[in-house]
Every structure is written in structure tokens, then in C-alpha cells.
Enzyme design. Structure first.
Site, PDB file in Angstrom:
ATOM      1  N   SER A   1       0.983  -1.304  -0.066  1.00  0.00           N
ATOM      2  CA  SER A   1      -0.041   0.045   0.035  1.00  0.00           C
ATOM      3  C   SER A   1       0.872   1.175  -0.023  1.00  0.00           C
ATOM      4  O   SER A   1       2.224   1.166   0.215  1.00  0.00           O
ATOM      5  CB  SER A   1      -0.802  -0.055   1.248  1.00  0.00           C
ATOM      6  OG  SER A   1      -1.755  -1.185   1.177  1.00  0.00           O
TER       7      SER A   1
HETATM    8  N1  SAH Z   1      -0.229  -5.027   4.284  1.00  0.00           N
HETATM    9  C1  SAH Z   1       0.065  -5.369   2.869  1.00  0.00           C
HETATM   10  C2  SAH Z   1      -0.480  -5.121   1.737  1.00  0.00           C
HETATM   11  C3  SAH Z   1      -1.536  -5.891   1.499  1.00  0.00           C
HETATM   12  S1  SAH Z   1      -2.249  -6.200   0.164  1.00  0.00           S
HETATM   13  C4  SAH Z   1       1.486  -4.768   2.794  1.00  0.00           C
HETATM   14  O1  SAH Z   1       2.039  -3.947   3.646  1.00  0.00           O
HETATM   15  O2  SAH Z   1       2.341  -5.061   1.895  1.00  0.00           O
HETATM   16  C5  SAH Z   1      -3.520  -7.349   0.318  1.00  0.00           C
HETATM   17  C6  SAH Z   1      -3.043  -8.692   0.754  1.00  0.00           C
HETATM   18  O3  SAH Z   1      -4.261  -9.320   1.540  1.00  0.00           O
HETATM   19  C7  SAH Z   1      -2.540  -9.628  -0.371  1.00  0.00           C
HETATM   20  O4  SAH Z   1      -1.416 -10.148  -0.154  1.00  0.00           O
HETATM   21  C8  SAH Z   1      -3.575 -10.669  -0.500  1.00  0.00           C
HETATM   22  O5  SAH Z   1      -3.071 -11.867  -0.895  1.00  0.00           O
HETATM   23  C9  SAH Z   1      -4.004 -10.816   1.087  1.00  0.00           C
HETATM   24  N2  SAH Z   1      -5.289 -11.314   1.398  1.00  0.00           N
HETATM   25  C10 SAH Z   1      -6.678 -11.208   0.628  1.00  0.00           C
HETATM   26  N3  SAH Z   1      -7.558 -11.854   1.024  1.00  0.00           N
HETATM   27  C11 SAH Z   1      -6.951 -12.635   2.142  1.00  0.00           C
HETATM   28  C12 SAH Z   1      -7.532 -13.551   3.259  1.00  0.00           C
HETATM   29  N4  SAH Z   1      -8.672 -14.005   3.539  1.00  0.00           N
HETATM   30  N5  SAH Z   1      -6.570 -13.964   4.145  1.00  0.00           N
HETATM   31  C13 SAH Z   1      -5.291 -13.418   4.441  1.00  0.00           C
HETATM   32  N6  SAH Z   1      -4.791 -12.707   3.514  1.00  0.00           N
HETATM   33  C14 SAH Z   1      -5.550 -12.162   2.386  1.00  0.00           C
END
Ligand code: SAH
Length: 233
Positions: A69
Site C-alpha cells: 500500500s
Molecule cells: N499489508 C500489505 C499489503 C497487503 S495487499 C503490505 O504492507 O504490503 C492485501 C493482501 O491481502 C494480499 O497479499 C492478499 O493476498 C491478502 N489477502 C486477501 N485475502 C486474504 C485472506 N482472506 N486472508 C489473508 N490474506 C488475504
């Protein structure tokens, strides 16, 4: 730009510009928060070929259709949790591990859940290499929360939910705060949920744009992409 890949001081200068120009200037002034962003080397959490853009004012791709993000959004979500330093925080959506590293500077312990094994593994490796010892990465469906250490005083979801996942609400401690983007592929609103007499209440903060939250209480592939562009993740 090649020398940025070689020179740690160049990254430090970029990082300072990010803290002042993107975070402080937009009104987030908590010294502990700013210190966390000064400390965590964001360039270590992005793919090598994109390191020269690690301190840009926006999100970046991290593979598998996912993103790290925008720094300001990470800062805003962290600040909305109101951390004091002694909490165990639950994060859903480890992605690169960057937000987890920031949370680890602001709280006692971080439990972070990622559904993609490759991303979970990579984040775990980076966090270990950088010496962050108070962060646990788990590969699982984060919409189910992580009951083992519940209830949590702070929960943050870093992917777009269709609604507040019930297990996460159930794992929020009394007086705790749960930050989650809620909406569809056209955009979401960042919400802060708390327990109120007789149920849960939320406040809307700002419009945001995240990749979808999957899993049992998340978006199905069909429902998210029915209206949106095809997403392969
Ligand atoms: N916080 C992260 C950005 C996350 S992008 C950072 O600092 O880089 C969102 C992430 O959520 C992705 O990697 C995606 O694979 C994950 N995601 C989506 N649905 C999910 C779920 N049900 N459980 C765990 N992770 C999930």
C-alpha cells in the site's frame, strides 16, 4: 537510479522525504508513528527491480496481483488503531510484510495472516532477515481471524472486504479498534469499528482502493470480477 540500489544513504534520504512530505505534511504527527516510518526500510519489502520507487507516494506491485500500500495509507491505518505499545495486533493481509513491520514498531506483538503461501514465505524471510522478532506470519484465511490469541485490542484488514467479517468482530476486545476498507472493485471506504452498547458501530474515514479480501467471509472471485476487470489472484 542504479546507485539507489547500491547506496544505503540514498534510501535514507528518500525515506526522510517520504516521512516529511507524505505523512507529516498530511497531518499525521505522532512522533512514535513517524519514528516507525523512519526506521523500517521500505525498499527491502518491494521487488528488487522496483526498489528505486520504494519511497514513491503510491502503491507498488509485489507479485501475484497484489500490492504494497501507499505509505500514507499504511500510516493512516496504523494511526487509526491508536496503539500505545503494549498491544497484540492482528493484521489480515501480510502482503509484503511492510505494514506488519511498522505495526511491530508500535505494538508489543503482531500476528499477521496471508493467504498466498509465496507471499507469506517471502514476508517471513524479509522480517527475519531484518531482525523483527515480535511478528508472527501465518498462511491461512484471515477472514477467520486467529482465535489462538484473541481477543485483540487492535485488528487491521489490508484488503477490500464486502462487509465486516463476523469472526474478526468476535475477536475484537472490548474497547478495541478494527480498521477495514469496505466496498467493491470501484472503491471502498476506510472504516473504524468499535464495540458500542448493544453492538458494533463504525465511522467512515476516507475513500480508498485495495485489492480484494478473499476467503470464507471475503469476496469470491466471481462476485468481485463480475463487475470488475478480470483479476487473477
Ligand atoms: N499489508 C500489505 C499489503 C497487503 S495487499 C503490505 O504492507 O504490503 C492485501 C493482501 O491481502 C494480499 O497479499 C492478499 O493476498 C491478502 N489477502 C486477501 N485475502 C486474504 C485472506 N482472506 N486472508 C489473508 N490474506 C488475504
Amino acid at each position: 537510479m542504479d546507485d539507489l540500489n547500491l547506496n544505503p544513504e540514498a534510501y535514507e534520504a528518500e525515506r526522510e522525504k517520504m516521512v516529511v512530505g507524505q505523512i507529516e505534511r498530511r497531518g499525521l504527527r505522532d512522533p512514535r508513528l513517524l519514528q516507525a516510518f523512519r526506521t523500517v526500510p521500505r525498499h527491502e519489502f518491494v521487488p528488487e527491480e522496483l526498489r528505486y520507487r520504494a519511497y514513491d507516494d503510491g502503491p507498488l506491485p509485489i507479485g501475484l496481483g497484489q500490492t504494497i500500500s501507499q505509505p500514507y495509507i499504511v500510516a493512516l491505518m496504523t494511526s487509526l488503531l491508536g496503539l500505545r505499545g503494549y498491544e497484540t495486533v492482528l493484521e489480515i493481509g501480510t502482503g509484503s510484510g511492510y505494514q506488519a513491520a511498522i505495526l511491530g514498531q508500535m505494538a508489543a506483538r503482531v500476528i499477521t495472516i496471508e493467504r498466498h503461501p509465496q507471499l507469506a514465505e517471502r514476508a517471513q524471510e524479509v522480517l527475519q532477515r531484518l531482525g523483527y522478532r515480535n511478528i508472527e506470519v501465518h498462511c491461512a484465511d484471515g477472514t477467520l481471524g486467529w482465535p489462538e490469541h484473541a481477543p485483540y485490542p487492535a485488528i487491521v484488514v489490508t484488503a477490500a472486504a464486502a462487509f465486516l467479517p463476523q469472526p474478526l468482530a468476535a475477536q475484537l476486545a472490548p474497547g478495541g479498534r478494527l480498521v477495514v476498507p469496505v466496498g467493491d472493485y470501484t472503491g471502498q471506504v476506510l472504516q473504524v469499528w468499535t464495540h458500542e452498547k448493544g453492538g458494533m458501530a463504525h465511522e467512515n474515514v476516507i475513500p480508498v482502493s485495495f485489492v480484494p479480501l478473499r476467503g470464507k467471509y471475503g469476496w469470491s472471485q466471481e462476485d468481485w470480477s463480475r463487475f470488475g476487470e478480470e483479476v487473477e489472484d
